[in-house]
Design a protein around this motif. Structure first.
Motif, PDB file in Angstrom:
ATOM      1  N   ARG A  67       0.863  -0.894   0.085  1.00  0.00           N
ATOM      2  CA  ARG A  67       0.047  -0.085   0.095  1.00  0.00           C
ATOM      3  C   ARG A  67       0.785   1.181   0.075  1.00  0.00           C
ATOM      4  O   ARG A  67       1.900   1.411   0.905  1.00  0.00           O
ATOM      5  CB  ARG A  67      -0.897  -0.062   1.434  1.00  0.00           C
ATOM      6  CG  ARG A  67      -1.990  -1.065   1.140  1.00  0.00           C
ATOM      7  CD  ARG A  67      -2.717  -1.118   2.527  1.00  0.00           C
ATOM      8  NE  ARG A  67      -3.488   0.081   3.006  1.00  0.00           N
ATOM      9  CZ  ARG A  67      -3.732   0.541   3.845  1.00  0.00           C
ATOM     10  NH1 ARG A  67      -3.273  -0.129   5.031  1.00  0.00           N
ATOM     11  NH2 ARG A  67      -4.328   1.701   3.990  1.00  0.00           N
ATOM     12  N   THR A  73      -0.713  -0.328  11.036  1.00  0.00           N
ATOM     13  CA  THR A  73      -1.800  -1.018  11.291  1.00  0.00           C
ATOM     14  C   THR A  73      -1.685  -2.402  10.462  1.00  0.00           C
ATOM     15  O   THR A  73      -2.170  -3.145  10.587  1.00  0.00           O
ATOM     16  CB  THR A  73      -3.248  -0.675  11.381  1.00  0.00           C
ATOM     17  OG1 THR A  73      -3.576  -0.351  10.079  1.00  0.00           O
ATOM     18  CG2 THR A  73      -3.329   0.496  12.552  1.00  0.00           C
ATOM     19  N   THR A  74      -0.936  -2.221   9.278  1.00  0.00           N
ATOM     20  CA  THR A  74      -0.996  -3.331   8.483  1.00  0.00           C
ATOM     21  C   THR A  74       0.004  -4.334   8.770  1.00  0.00           C
ATOM     22  O   THR A  74       0.113  -5.178   7.851  1.00  0.00           O
ATOM     23  CB  THR A  74      -0.759  -2.856   6.801  1.00  0.00           C
ATOM     24  OG1 THR A  74       0.415  -1.980   6.845  1.00  0.00           O
ATOM     25  CG2 THR A  74      -1.943  -2.026   6.217  1.00  0.00           C
ATOM     26  N   GLU A  77      -0.752  -8.177   8.491  1.00  0.00           N
ATOM     27  CA  GLU A  77      -1.002  -8.801   7.589  1.00  0.00           C
ATOM     28  C   GLU A  77      -0.264  -9.534   6.809  1.00  0.00           C
ATOM     29  O   GLU A  77       0.900  -9.045   6.726  1.00  0.00           O
ATOM     30  CB  GLU A  77      -1.574  -7.919   6.496  1.00  0.00           C
ATOM     31  CG  GLU A  77      -3.232  -7.597   6.541  1.00  0.00           C
ATOM     32  CD  GLU A  77      -3.667  -6.914   5.434  1.00  0.00           C
ATOM     33  OE1 GLU A  77      -4.359  -7.786   4.328  1.00  0.00           O
ATOM     34  OE2 GLU A  77      -3.492  -5.748   5.311  1.00  0.00           O
TER      35      GLU A  77
ATOM     36  N   GLU B 117      -7.057  -0.798   0.236  1.00  0.00           N
ATOM     37  CA  GLU B 117      -7.721  -0.703   1.610  1.00  0.00           C
ATOM     38  C   GLU B 117      -7.244  -1.513   2.459  1.00  0.00           C
ATOM     39  O   GLU B 117      -6.843  -2.630   2.556  1.00  0.00           O
ATOM     40  CB  GLU B 117      -9.063  -0.854   1.240  1.00  0.00           C
ATOM     41  CG  GLU B 117     -10.056  -0.322  -0.032  1.00  0.00           C
ATOM     42  CD  GLU B 117     -10.492   0.911   0.167  1.00  0.00           C
ATOM     43  OE1 GLU B 117     -10.612   1.512   1.247  1.00  0.00           O
ATOM     44  OE2 GLU B 117     -11.384   1.510  -0.543  1.00  0.00           O
ATOM     45  N   ARG B 118      -7.627  -1.160   3.814  1.00  0.00           N
ATOM     46  CA  ARG B 118      -7.436  -2.021   4.959  1.00  0.00           C
ATOM     47  C   ARG B 118      -8.621  -3.053   4.934  1.00  0.00           C
ATOM     48  O   ARG B 118      -9.453  -2.953   4.560  1.00  0.00           O
ATOM     49  CB  ARG B 118      -7.427  -1.123   6.353  1.00  0.00           C
ATOM     50  CG  ARG B 118      -6.161  -1.086   7.066  1.00  0.00           C
ATOM     51  CD  ARG B 118      -6.516  -0.045   8.060  1.00  0.00           C
ATOM     52  NE  ARG B 118      -6.064   1.094   7.628  1.00  0.00           N
ATOM     53  CZ  ARG B 118      -6.431   2.227   8.429  1.00  0.00           C
ATOM     54  NH1 ARG B 118      -6.826   2.127   9.462  1.00  0.00           N
ATOM     55  NH2 ARG B 118      -6.112   3.631   7.531  1.00  0.00           N
ATOM     56  N   GLN B 120     -11.573  -5.117   5.619  1.00  0.00           N
ATOM     57  CA  GLN B 120     -12.896  -4.829   6.309  1.00  0.00           C
ATOM     58  C   GLN B 120     -13.905  -5.437   5.458  1.00  0.00           C
ATOM     59  O   GLN B 120     -13.725  -5.634   4.328  1.00  0.00           O
ATOM     60  CB  GLN B 120     -12.776  -3.322   6.003  1.00  0.00           C
ATOM     61  CG  GLN B 120     -13.880  -2.539   6.888  1.00  0.00           C
ATOM     62  CD  GLN B 120     -14.209  -1.282   6.504  1.00  0.00           C
ATOM     63  OE1 GLN B 120     -13.124  -0.496   6.568  1.00  0.00           O
ATOM     64  NE2 GLN B 120     -14.969  -0.476   6.756  1.00  0.00           N
TER      65      GLN B 120
END
Lengths: 438, 438
Positions: A67, A73-74, A77, B117-118, B120
């Protein structure tokens, strides 16, 4: 100051007149796949890196995605990468949806794949592959090996390609033969035989000698004779193998399998296939039948490749899922057709008929004439402005639109249609007109 | 220990029975686009970051791609990002191929796009869009604004969607009206009016007041009345605007344009469109007609969006290229159909006919029967092994194959075919059989 747009090396794109040809070819390939009962799937463009690397290291260059506006926060993942082929995603798909699929599972998949190559002329970094595979649980009948070859050849025929020959072999022949000859370095020997068609026989022999115990130029020469440049039709390859005198159970199995595949192709009416015992296709994956489709005038350009494998999804679930599959390298093939001027383009638009706009007042009538023709299945444009007729005709000409429709310029007059190729103009009716251009 | 494959949030994939429905819908959308003379193009999945960011900052999250095995030699290359819509790539395409295109250029483009996007629930990171645009040089006739709306509605109709309404407005109405009312903060006012359908009228009025000079609750109330929740069919919107008494040249222009678009839609036989003056669609891009397609039962789900813009490719070349375009958010739409059980699935394979394999000896005959049927356009599988009939029939049943073909089990006997739905079994011939199932 403006940014000047430029092509990105390895990421091809085409003008509409080329894309229309490409799309029509893809439609015909798809119809061929479906004519043998292969069902369509698509997978996401990305997989978790763990999946892409499940087979251990890969020699394919992988693109990861990140991204641009990433934040902390990623971090948790899984990292994602664009798929570099359709086999790995398919293996993951079958494992993931195993309980919802009916086996033998026959699927086709026509999608883009990506390879993170350095930019280089003629090397694609994004390209389209058309894959078919059949997967069984525990075992899979050999009949599918013939079917796959037939599907590939019919797909090529459907897009007008007659100069690709499908070369067939069976990995058991090569492996059994090498074992029967006392080979102590299978991988090394296969690596040399893989090049058999590209190097001189003497060089091949020199390369093969160290793969066998003792001073074995005879062994190597024998191998070179059996596996190098020997291409035969029908089951003539059997004779050729027998002549060499080597005996081995695996070799025998391979010979019988290849024989059955070639015979079944005969029953399917497919005869433009040849046995080519030098086809190896690496050593880590295929275990039986192997395929390679090559252009007659450019045999080093492989546009079809595949084979039989023992286990598709072993890395993912505790099932044995043998399969056979092949991939048509569509972008490569299409590029070759473009390079050799084999793509016939003409029309720049799918439009069959341009409806002339006689005047602003008659727009409603022109629009409804177009709708009537569309409802009958024609592809129709209405000219956008009540400009001079010459200008409207010139638009049709420039786009390669084959028919121009004249709605009545005054009430009570008939409709007319002009064939742009012949110039013939005749009275007609939107409810009944038929194209004689087929 | 095996890796357990799992879905990746935001990257949907489907079982074959769902993919077949999806594919058939996409075919029908494509046919509708072509029926209006739109030509297909595809662009690479990536663009240079400079292109993706050409309009300045974007609120779309971009995925960049990086070579996993990158080395120092790649430093000089432009950074690449996956496209987040099809408009930016199309703008670059038109600029790059400008001299080879015929204008007005009508193109459609059905491709995946990506948004970083995160993860979700319900938010896609990879999805399919179906875009149509018409681009002119210097100017573009308003008739295309009506055509685009017609194409979108016919495409939805073609895939069986009757509960999406196309909401139309014209940005000139909103802008002209606000100016006529003495607005000093167009952006702020539009931001509030964009929410007009989601907030209470009183809140809307409170939000609008600061956008005007002086104590102007009357102005704000007037605006709320004109732009909030007013949806009308035909040209009733004109009455509604007139009643408010505001006069402004731009407003007048917008009213006349919207009127013409709606009238032309009538000539095209499209009447399930409404005027909805609260449609704003941001403020930075659209300059005339704006479209928004919404489900009747879920009006906040926009599945069609677009409008008229003054200049497509100004960032790239020194040409004025006005256009009108819209995008069908196919993945969103399909997801909604899946969620509401509107996807009718049944068959797990495209196969029309399963040819039974009576015995190993009769394989050649079974295979050639299948080929005869394929040549006649049917999609056919031959069962792979001479197993018990019950097992072969069960395979057909599990895959939802509608017909099972019995080639003669002995020479001289006739072929028979069984309709799996009715159970009827009749004598037949592969050269002449016709499906009565349509």
């Amino acid at each position: 100051m403006t940014y000047r747009p430029r092509p990105i090396s390895g990421f091809p794109e085409h003008l509409p007149e080329i894309r229309m040809v490409e799309q029509s070819m893809l439609d015909r390939i798809r119809a061929t796949f479906e004519s043998y009962g292969f069902a369509p799937i698509e997978t996401p463009s990305v997989e978790e890196l763990e999946v892409l690397l499940a087979k251990g290291e890969t020699d394919k260059e992988i693109y990861t995605i990140e991204r641009l506006q990433a934040d902390e926060t990623t971090g948790s993942e899984a990292r994602l990468g664009l798929h570099y082929d359709l086999t790995v995603p398919f293996a993951r798909y079958v494992a993931q949806h195993f309980s919802e699929l009916v086996f033998p599972f026959k699927r086709y998949q026509m999608q883009r794949v990506w390879r993170g190559e350095r930019p280089q002329a003629g090397r694609f970094r994004e390209f389209l592959q058309c894959d078919i595979d059949v997967i069984g649980v525990d075992n899979l009948a050999l009949t599918f090996d013939a079917e796959l070859a037939a599907v590939a050849m019919q797909a090529l025929k459907a897009i007008g390609i007659a100069d690709v020959t499908l070369h067939l072999s069976n990995r058991k022949i090569l492996q059994g033969y090498l074992t029967g000859m006392g080979c102590k370095d299978l991988v090394g020997a296969v690596r040399w035989l893989d090049k058999a068609e590209k190097v001189q026989p003497a060089e091949l022999v020199r390369g093969l000698i160290p793969c066998f115990p003792g001073p074995t130029s005879e062994v190597a020469a024998n191998l070179a004779v059996v596996f190098s440049r020997h291409i035969s039709s029908g089951t003539a390859f059997i004779e050729h193998v027998r002549e060499s005198g080597v005996q081995n159970a695996l070799l025998e199995e391979g010979v019988l399998e290849l024989k059955q595949v070639i015979e079944e192709l005969g029953h399917l009416g497919i005869d433009d296939v040849v046995a080519n015992l030098s086809i190896a296709r690496g050593f880590d994956y295929y275990t039986g039948t192997v395929y390679e489709g090559r252009f007659a005038d450019q045999p080093d350009l492989t546009v079809v490749a595949g084979g039989r494998y023992d286990d598709l999804a072993g890395a993912f679930i505790n099932k044995k899922l043998p399969g056979v599959g092949l991939s048509i390298g569509f972008s490569r093939l299409f590029y070759k057709l473009l390079q050799t001027n084999k793509i016939e383009t003409g029309r720049k638009s799918p439009t069959d008929i341009l409806v002339v706009l006689p005047s602003a007042e008659r727009r409603a009538m022109a629009l409804s004439t177009a709708q009537t023709l569309r409802a009958r299945g024609f592809r129709v444009e209405t000219y956008h402005a009540p400009q001079k007729l010459a200008r409207q005709l010139s638009y049709a000409e420039k786009k390669g639109i084959p028919f121009v429709w004249f709605p009545p310029f005054e009430d009570g007059n008939p409709h007319e249609i002009k064939n742009m190729e012949t110039g013939a103009q005749t009275q007609t009716d939107p409810e009944t007109w038929q194209s004689d251009a087929g």
